[in-house]
Design a protein around this motif. Structure first.
Motif, PDB file in Angstrom:
ATOM      1  N   LEU A   7      -1.996  -1.902   2.137  1.00 23.07           N
ATOM      2  CA  LEU A   7      -1.997  -2.623   1.886  1.00 23.07           C
ATOM      3  C   LEU A   7      -1.709  -3.343   0.162  1.00 23.07           C
ATOM      4  N   LYS A   8      -1.841  -4.304   0.078  1.00 25.36           N
ATOM      5  CA  LYS A   8      -1.217  -4.993  -1.126  1.00 25.36           C
ATOM      6  C   LYS A   8      -2.499  -5.750  -1.157  1.00 25.36           C
ATOM      7  N   PRO A   9      -2.596  -6.538  -3.239  1.00 29.37           N
ATOM      8  CA  PRO A   9      -3.932  -7.024  -3.231  1.00 29.37           C
ATOM      9  C   PRO A   9      -3.381  -8.644  -2.859  1.00 29.37           C
ATOM     10  N   SER A  17       5.994 -10.997   5.564  1.00 28.26           N
ATOM     11  CA  SER A  17       5.677 -10.455   4.851  1.00 28.26           C
ATOM     12  C   SER A  17       4.173  -9.090   5.097  1.00 28.26           C
ATOM     13  N   VAL A  18       4.368  -8.851   6.504  1.00 30.17           N
ATOM     14  CA  VAL A  18       3.296  -7.737   6.511  1.00 30.17           C
ATOM     15  C   VAL A  18       4.078  -6.641   8.244  1.00 30.17           C
ATOM     16  N   LYS A  19       6.103  -6.831   7.785  1.00 35.25           N
ATOM     17  CA  LYS A  19       6.723  -6.254   8.976  1.00 35.25           C
ATOM     18  C   LYS A  19       6.923  -5.124   7.947  1.00 35.25           C
ATOM     19  N   GLY A  20       6.129  -4.116   9.128  1.00 30.94           N
ATOM     20  CA  GLY A  20       6.541  -2.556   8.244  1.00 30.94           C
ATOM     21  C   GLY A  20       5.851  -1.894   8.199  1.00 30.94           C
ATOM     22  N   ARG A  21       5.071  -2.636   7.721  1.00 31.83           N
ATOM     23  CA  ARG A  21       3.349  -2.812   7.344  1.00 31.83           C
ATOM     24  C   ARG A  21       2.249  -2.569   8.350  1.00 31.83           C
ATOM     25  N   GLN A  56      -8.753   0.028  -1.868  1.00 32.78           N
ATOM     26  CA  GLN A  56      -7.669   0.395  -2.714  1.00 32.78           C
ATOM     27  C   GLN A  56      -6.576   0.242  -2.456  1.00 32.78           C
ATOM     28  N   ALA A  57      -5.097  -0.500  -3.190  1.00 28.57           N
ATOM     29  CA  ALA A  57      -3.877  -0.848  -2.689  1.00 28.57           C
ATOM     30  C   ALA A  57      -3.498   0.278  -2.278  1.00 28.57           C
ATOM     31  N   GLY A  58      -2.652   0.493  -1.505  1.00 29.12           N
ATOM     32  CA  GLY A  58      -1.851   1.644  -0.667  1.00 29.12           C
ATOM     33  C   GLY A  58      -3.306   1.895   0.316  1.00 29.12           C
ATOM     34  N   GLY A  59      -4.093   1.267   0.161  1.00 28.83           N
ATOM     35  CA  GLY A  59      -4.907   1.917   1.763  1.00 28.83           C
ATOM     36  C   GLY A  59      -4.440   1.685   2.980  1.00 28.83           C
ATOM     37  N   SER A  60      -5.207   1.908   3.513  1.00 29.13           N
ATOM     38  CA  SER A  60      -5.150   0.894   5.277  1.00 29.13           C
ATOM     39  C   SER A  60      -6.392   0.541   6.256  1.00 29.13           C
ATOM     40  N   LEU A  61      -6.037   0.004   6.557  1.00 28.20           N
ATOM     41  CA  LEU A  61      -7.959  -0.386   7.811  1.00 28.20           C
ATOM     42  C   LEU A  61      -7.411  -1.306   9.196  1.00 28.20           C
ATOM     43  N   ARG A  62      -7.645  -0.704   9.841  1.00 27.30           N
ATOM     44  CA  ARG A  62      -7.081  -1.092  11.546  1.00 27.30           C
ATOM     45  C   ARG A  62      -8.843  -1.853  11.313  1.00 27.30           C
TER      46      ARG A  62
END
Length: 121
Positions: free
Chosen positions: A86-88, A63-67, A13-19
């Motif tokens: 994470l964002k859609p 687009s991904v800096k800081g995340r 889901q948006a706001g979640g994390s993956l590695r």
């Protein structure tokens, strides 16, 4: 045989994390920077991040800096991409690749097969 094998993708889901993990074999890992790319349907491939094998310096797309955070475990010949908040629009197939050089030159010798990341809103 040269192999780059990505893993860790999935649905989140948006706001979640993956590695994501990129396990390398068949070449001298320390001789190559490793980069992550992504490609969404109908869009051009985008360079996301890269880590140098010579000095550990890193690169991130705006687009991904800081995340997102890239890291390397040389003992395991593995590079990771920690993706937070994470964002859609992060939905894409993510690929890792071995750079032609130890620094991030963005010229790649070897590519993985990719792992799907889907972020639901």
């Amino acid at each position: 045989e040269v192999q780059l094998v990505e893993s860790g993708g999935g649905l989140v889901q948006a706001g979640g994390s993956l590695r994501l993990s990129c396990a390398a074999s068949g070449f001298t890992f320390d001789d190559h920077a490793i980069g992550w790319f992504r490609q969404a349907p109908g869009k051009e491939r985008e360079g996301v991040s890269c880590i140098s094998s010579s000095d550990g310096s890193t690169y991130y797309a705006d687009s991904v800096k800081g995340r997102f955070t890239i890291s390397s475990d040389n003992a395991k010949n593995t590079v990771y991409l920690q993706m937070n908040s994470l964002k859609p629009e992060d939905t894409a197939v993510y690929y890792c690749a071995a750079d032609h050089m130890r620094l991030c030159s963005f010229l790649y010798d070897y590519w993985g097969q990719g792992t799907q990341v889907t972020v639901s809103s």
